[in-house]
Design an enzyme around this catalytic site. Structure first.
Site, PDB file in Angstrom:
ATOM      1  N   SER A 185       0.821  -1.217   0.000  1.00 31.18           N
ATOM      2  CA  SER A 185       0.000   0.000   0.000  1.00 31.18           C
ATOM      3  C   SER A 185       0.850   1.259   0.000  1.00 31.18           C
ATOM      4  O   SER A 185       1.693   1.440   0.875  1.00 31.18           O
ATOM      5  CB  SER A 185      -0.862   0.073   1.274  1.00 31.18           C
ATOM      6  OG  SER A 185      -1.552  -1.108   1.470  1.00 31.18           O
ATOM      7  N   HIS A 194      -3.609   0.737  -4.604  1.00 25.13           N
ATOM      8  CA  HIS A 194      -2.941  -0.320  -5.367  1.00 25.13           C
ATOM      9  C   HIS A 194      -3.304  -0.143  -6.835  1.00 25.13           C
ATOM     10  O   HIS A 194      -4.462  -0.273  -7.214  1.00 25.13           O
ATOM     11  CB  HIS A 194      -3.406  -1.701  -4.906  1.00 25.13           C
ATOM     12  CG  HIS A 194      -2.908  -2.076  -3.547  1.00 25.13           C
ATOM     13  ND1 HIS A 194      -1.819  -2.888  -3.351  1.00 25.13           N
ATOM     14  CD2 HIS A 194      -3.343  -1.740  -2.334  1.00 25.13           C
ATOM     15  CE1 HIS A 194      -1.610  -3.030  -2.056  1.00 25.13           C
ATOM     16  NE2 HIS A 194      -2.525  -2.343  -1.410  1.00 25.13           N
ATOM     17  N   HIS A 246      -4.736  -9.639  -2.466  1.00 26.22           N
ATOM     18  CA  HIS A 246      -4.871 -10.071  -1.077  1.00 26.22           C
ATOM     19  C   HIS A 246      -5.972 -11.116  -0.980  1.00 26.22           C
ATOM     20  O   HIS A 246      -6.974 -11.023  -1.686  1.00 26.22           O
ATOM     21  CB  HIS A 246      -5.263  -8.885  -0.192  1.00 26.22           C
ATOM     22  CG  HIS A 246      -4.338  -7.715  -0.289  1.00 26.22           C
ATOM     23  ND1 HIS A 246      -4.442  -6.773  -1.277  1.00 26.22           N
ATOM     24  CD2 HIS A 246      -3.289  -7.340   0.485  1.00 26.22           C
ATOM     25  CE1 HIS A 246      -3.494  -5.857  -1.116  1.00 26.22           C
ATOM     26  NE2 HIS A 246      -2.778  -6.181  -0.059  1.00 26.22           N
ATOM     27  N   TYR A 272      -8.032 -11.266   1.344  1.00 24.63           N
ATOM     28  CA  TYR A 272      -9.274 -10.639   1.831  1.00 24.63           C
ATOM     29  C   TYR A 272     -10.117 -10.059   0.699  1.00 24.63           C
ATOM     30  O   TYR A 272     -11.290  -9.768   0.882  1.00 24.63           O
ATOM     31  CB  TYR A 272      -9.003  -9.573   2.905  1.00 24.63           C
ATOM     32  CG  TYR A 272      -8.205  -8.369   2.447  1.00 24.63           C
ATOM     33  CD1 TYR A 272      -8.761  -7.415   1.607  1.00 24.63           C
ATOM     34  CD2 TYR A 272      -6.904  -8.193   2.877  1.00 24.63           C
ATOM     35  CE1 TYR A 272      -8.026  -6.315   1.191  1.00 24.63           C
ATOM     36  CE2 TYR A 272      -6.159  -7.102   2.470  1.00 24.63           C
ATOM     37  CZ  TYR A 272      -6.726  -6.170   1.631  1.00 24.63           C
ATOM     38  OH  TYR A 272      -5.999  -5.097   1.215  1.00 24.63           O
ATOM     39  N   GLU A 273      -9.519  -9.921  -0.480  1.00 28.24           N
ATOM     40  CA  GLU A 273     -10.308  -9.467  -1.631  1.00 28.24           C
ATOM     41  C   GLU A 273     -11.156 -10.607  -2.188  1.00 28.24           C
ATOM     42  O   GLU A 273     -11.985 -10.390  -3.067  1.00 28.24           O
ATOM     43  CB  GLU A 273      -9.382  -8.937  -2.730  1.00 28.24           C
ATOM     44  CG  GLU A 273      -8.643  -7.669  -2.343  1.00 28.24           C
ATOM     45  CD  GLU A 273      -7.621  -7.273  -3.401  1.00 28.24           C
ATOM     46  OE1 GLU A 273      -8.007  -6.615  -4.371  1.00 28.24           O
ATOM     47  OE2 GLU A 273      -6.441  -7.635  -3.241  1.00 28.24           O
ATOM     48  N   ALA A 277       2.777  -2.683   4.209  1.00 27.86           N
ATOM     49  CA  ALA A 277       2.503  -1.831   5.365  1.00 27.86           C
ATOM     50  C   ALA A 277       2.073  -2.771   6.479  1.00 27.86           C
ATOM     51  O   ALA A 277       1.356  -3.743   6.218  1.00 27.86           O
ATOM     52  CB  ALA A 277       1.388  -0.853   5.034  1.00 27.86           C
ATOM     53  N   MET A 280      -1.683  -8.054   6.345  1.00 28.11           N
ATOM     54  CA  MET A 280      -2.669  -8.886   5.645  1.00 28.11           C
ATOM     55  C   MET A 280      -2.169  -9.362   4.279  1.00 28.11           C
ATOM     56  O   MET A 280      -2.970  -9.634   3.389  1.00 28.11           O
ATOM     57  CB  MET A 280      -3.962  -8.087   5.445  1.00 28.11           C
ATOM     58  CG  MET A 280      -4.537  -7.491   6.712  1.00 28.11           C
ATOM     59  SD  MET A 280      -5.915  -6.400   6.326  1.00 28.11           S
ATOM     60  CE  MET A 280      -6.152  -5.588   7.922  1.00 28.11           C
ATOM     61  N   SER A 281      -0.868  -9.433   4.120  1.00 28.07           N
ATOM     62  CA  SER A 281      -0.336  -9.845   2.806  1.00 28.07           C
ATOM     63  C   SER A 281       0.904 -10.701   3.018  1.00 28.07           C
ATOM     64  O   SER A 281       1.119 -11.239   4.090  1.00 28.07           O
ATOM     65  CB  SER A 281       0.017  -8.592   1.991  1.00 28.07           C
ATOM     66  OG  SER A 281       1.073  -7.888   2.601  1.00 28.07           O
ATOM     67  N   ASN A 287       1.463   2.035  11.356  1.00 28.35           N
ATOM     68  CA  ASN A 287       0.652   2.391  12.534  1.00 28.35           C
ATOM     69  C   ASN A 287       1.064   1.448  13.642  1.00 28.35           C
ATOM     70  O   ASN A 287       1.642   0.396  13.377  1.00 28.35           O
ATOM     71  CB  ASN A 287      -0.844   2.189  12.219  1.00 28.35           C
ATOM     72  CG  ASN A 287      -1.143   0.757  11.771  1.00 28.35           C
ATOM     73  OD1 ASN A 287      -0.857   0.389  10.622  1.00 28.35           O
ATOM     74  ND2 ASN A 287      -1.673  -0.040  12.672  1.00 28.35           N
ATOM     75  N   HIS A 341      -7.276   3.095   7.531  1.00 28.49           N
ATOM     76  CA  HIS A 341      -6.527   2.946   6.281  1.00 28.49           C
ATOM     77  C   HIS A 341      -5.865   4.284   5.923  1.00 28.49           C
ATOM     78  O   HIS A 341      -4.779   4.305   5.352  1.00 28.49           O
ATOM     79  CB  HIS A 341      -7.470   2.471   5.166  1.00 28.49           C
ATOM     80  CG  HIS A 341      -6.771   2.100   3.889  1.00 28.49           C
ATOM     81  ND1 HIS A 341      -5.740   1.175   3.822  1.00 28.49           N
ATOM     82  CD2 HIS A 341      -6.935   2.535   2.613  1.00 28.49           C
ATOM     83  CE1 HIS A 341      -5.319   1.066   2.569  1.00 28.49           C
ATOM     84  NE2 HIS A 341      -6.030   1.884   1.809  1.00 28.49           N
TER      85      HIS A 341
HETATM   86  N1  HPA Z   1      -2.968  -4.740  11.042  1.00 26.42           N
HETATM   87  C1  HPA Z   1      -3.058  -5.496   9.930  1.00 26.42           C
HETATM   88  N2  HPA Z   1      -2.654  -5.083   8.743  1.00 26.42           N
HETATM   89  C2  HPA Z   1      -2.102  -3.860   8.670  1.00 26.42           C
HETATM   90  C3  HPA Z   1      -1.985  -3.026   9.778  1.00 26.42           C
HETATM   91  C4  HPA Z   1      -2.447  -3.491  11.042  1.00 26.42           C
HETATM   92  O1  HPA Z   1      -2.370  -2.815  12.084  1.00 26.42           O
HETATM   93  N3  HPA Z   1      -1.406  -1.866   9.347  1.00 26.42           N
HETATM   94  C5  HPA Z   1      -1.181  -2.018   8.012  1.00 26.42           C
HETATM   95  N4  HPA Z   1      -1.612  -3.219   7.598  1.00 26.42           N
END
Ligand code: HPA
Length: 274
Positions: free
Chosen positions: A32, A63, A85, A87-88, A115, A213-214, A237, A249
């Protein structure tokens, strides 16, 4: 099960080879907001994912959804601007399909970036973390189904999923640029909801330093294919419950935007050394 075979991989690779004479040595998958690396390529051929046979199409904001082939830091690379991903809704084998295609195009190494939420409280947002290892908590695996022995072993070794040699190079290059590269274990979850604070406490107990998540499906396929892997997370984060604030996000995108020159400098310095 939507099993992708060698024929699908070859068809995608042939389509790409017909578009460019370049034969990439290194593959890059950018997370991302980190697609900026593509802007530094020269002699670049851009191929939208939707033109490539059997390629899925990326749906997430931030993306772009195109494959770039050309020269970066003096090396021939194939770069994914935008990734797939689970999740998509894509299965793990589809998520990892581009890695197979990179290998078929001739790549010997893969750089994956993402990320991630920081779990280690010593981390700060904007830190870059060298992935030393991962924990696949998605409950999925791209190798499920019949194994094609021409692609790789039925039971591939994962004891050095993230290459020591490439980690060493990245550590040296970060030091040369005067910043401390963090390092740690990446926990890969399915998403797309962020974790609860209880889940983050669990992940810390399990030995994770960052969560995202990747990456895990791609790296499993890469190791199965015999690619050497370098993984770098941008701590976008702090993970849920660590700070007294909600996750968004927008924060993830804001941080990756803020650190992209540091990230860029590191990857551009690493590539010639691979
Ligand atoms: N959790 C999961 N996936 C992420 C996060 C998170 O805090 N930050 C960026 N991708």
């Amino acid at each position: 099960m939507n099993q992708l075979t060698t024929a699908h991989i070859q068809e995608a690779a042939e389509y790409i080879r017909a578009k460019t004479a370049d034969r990439p040595e290194i593959g890059l998958i950018l997370g991302s907001g980190l697609g900026v690396l593509g802007d530094h390529m020269t002699d670049v051929t851009v191929i939208p994912y939707h033109d490539i046979p059997h390629f899925p199409i990326s749906t997430v904001e931030g993306h772009a959804g195109e494959l770039l082939i050309g020269t970066l830091a003096g090396r021939k690379v194939v770069l994914m601007r935008g990734r797939f991903h689970m999740y998509e809704g894509y299965g793990p084998e589809l998520t990892a399909f581009p890695v197979r295609v990179m290998k078929a195009l001739g790549a010997g190494a893969l750089i994956v970036t993402n990320a991630a939420g920081g779990i280690d409280t010593g981390f700060g947002t904007g830190d870059l973390m060298l992935i030393t290892d991962h924990i696949n908590l998605t409950g999925r695996n791209p190798l499920i189904g019949p194994n094609d022995d021409e692609l790789g072993a039925r039971f591939p070794d994962m004891s050095e999923a993230y290459s020591k040699r490439l980690r060493q190079i990245a550590t040296e290059q970060a030091a040369a640029q005067g910043f401390e590269l963090r390092s740690g274990v990446y926990a890969g979850l399915l998403g797309p909801s962020y974790e609860t604070p209880a889940e983050i406490r669990m992940l810390r107990t399990l030995g994770a330093d960052a969560v995202g998540m990747s990456t895990v499906a791609e790296v499993i396929a890469a190791r199965h294919s015999g690619l050497e892997v370098l993984g770098i997370s941008c701590i976008s984060n702090m993970a849920a419950g660590i700070l007294d604030q909600p996750l968004s996000h927008a924060e993830v995108m804001g941080t990756t935007e803020r650190v992209k020159s540091k990230f860029l400098g590191l990857v551009l310095a690493v590539i010639p050394q691979i």
